[in-house]
Enzyme design. Structure first.
Site, short mmCIF file in Angstrom:
data_model
loop_
_atom_site.label_atom_id
_atom_site.label_comp_id
_atom_site.label_asym_id
_atom_site.label_seq_id
_atom_site.Cartn_x
_atom_site.Cartn_y
_atom_site.Cartn_z
N ASP A 1 0.84 -1.21 0.00
CA ASP A 1 0.00 0.00 0.00
C ASP A 1 0.87 1.26 0.00
O ASP A 1 0.67 2.18 0.80
CB ASP A 1 -0.93 0.02 1.22
CG ASP A 1 -1.62 -1.32 1.46
OD1 ASP A 1 -2.02 -1.96 0.48
OD2 ASP A 1 -1.76 -1.71 2.63
N GLU B 1 -11.29 -0.46 -3.83
CA GLU B 1 -10.57 0.11 -2.71
C GLU B 1 -9.30 0.81 -3.21
O GLU B 1 -9.03 0.85 -4.40
CB GLU B 1 -10.22 -0.97 -1.68
CG GLU B 1 -9.24 -2.02 -2.20
CD GLU B 1 -8.91 -3.11 -1.19
OE1 GLU B 1 -9.65 -3.24 -0.20
OE2 GLU B 1 -7.91 -3.82 -1.40
#
Length: 325
Positions: free
Chosen positions: A14, A194
């Protein structure tokens, strides 16, 4: 176009890189232990690989922020450093989902590595449900918050929502849903939209996002709108019917996703993302630590759309042994 060591930083998922006005690059990402927030700084993109990591916050032992610290992003908003992150009260799964909510930290000092960070608490949204992966952008004098959240009335794990902000930790407007998982490539393993990221080019604003389960099926989709349009009107946004960045088995790059954007020293736009170089994962993919940070310069086509190409093969040996489970 510039080429980079691949992976750039090992075992950092991420990834988010912020190019600041001081000409330094600031890096933040999920750590395999999911227990802290750390920042690296470097005057060059490649220098982030060897830059020391400074821990600026550690999760408490108990409470709503005491487990699974996920997907932090570092921004500079209204003269303040802000870290957005998601956290859960435990590792418990309820109704098929972890119990994450979104939080903010703020540092009002010039140096985010040495300055004091203040907990601003949870960012409240109208639905009290699984929520994560917040990002921020400014457009035409307005401040926007963009994130992923579960709506119990909609099938799937998470949709993408957009709202204006009153300040960096408070929403100003009711959220609008921009996209939900509905296409075949968005619903493999899990129904997921997402990890949004924002970039502008020409007369358009783009949102990339990640879809499907966090294994080799993970991939990146794309939304776009005209810069002059009302961004809070879902009708302003167009959605690619196909993923724009996907697994490349020939290059041994699997599940590229959860990206951010930056610019390199030459002014080229750079895609920042994570991916694994194998598919044989034992147990939950979230606990496999080898989603490595990778970066890739990309081009824009004649229609002003991003052309990310394909995930390039590893070009340097890994220093960490493969860990699974």
């Amino acid at each position: 176009m510039s080429n980079y060591p691949n992976p750039l930083i090992e075992q950092r998922a991420d990834p988010h890189i912020w190019l600041h006005s001081d000409a330094n690059y600031y890096f933040i990402a999920s750590v395999p232990e999911y227990d802290r927030l750390e920042i690296r700084r470097s005057p060059t993109l490649t220098g982030l690989a060897s830059a020391p990591a400074t821990v600026v916050w550690h999760k408490p032992e108990t409470g709503p922020m005491s487990a699974l610290i996920w997907a932090p992003e570092l921004h500079f908003i209204d003269g303040k450093w802000v870290i957005y992150y998601a956290a859960a009260p435990s590792q418990e799964i309820v109704d098929g989902l972890f119990q994450h909510r979104m939080y903010a930290l703020v540092c009002e000092e010039a140096d985010p590595l040495t300055g004091k960070w203040q907990e601003k608490g949870r960012i409240q949204t109208p639905i009290d449900s699984f929520s994560l992966d917040a990002t921020h952008f400014e457009h035409q004098g307005k401040s926007y918050y963009l994130w992923a959240q579960k709506d119990p009335a909609i099938r799937g794990n998470s949709n993408l929502y957009l709202a204006e902000m009153e300040n960096p930790w408070t929403l100003k407007s009711p959220p609008v849903m921009l996209t939900k998982p509905e296409l075949d490539w968005e619903i493999i393993g899990f129904w997921v939209n997402e990890g949004p990221a924002v970039i502008t080019h020409g007369d358009k604003i783009f949102i990339t996002y990640s879809a499907s389960a966090t294994d080799e099926n993970y991939c990146i989709g794309l939304l776009w709108a005209d810069l002059s349009s009302n961004l809070m009107d879902p009708e302003s946004w167009h959605k690619s019917q196909h993923p724009v960045f996907t697994t490349q088995a020939q290059n041994k790059q699997f599940g590229p996703g959860h990206n951010s954007f930056t610019r390199n020293e030459q002014g080229e736009d750079v895609l920042v993302y994570h991916a694994r170089n194998y598919t044989e994962i034992e147990g939950d993919p979230l606990y496999d630590p080898n989603r490595h940070t990778r970066i890739k310069a990309f081009r824009w086509d004649d229609n002003g759309m991003p052309d990310f190409g394909e995930p390039v093969a590893d070009n340097r040996p890994l220093t960490l042994q493969k860990q699974r489970g």
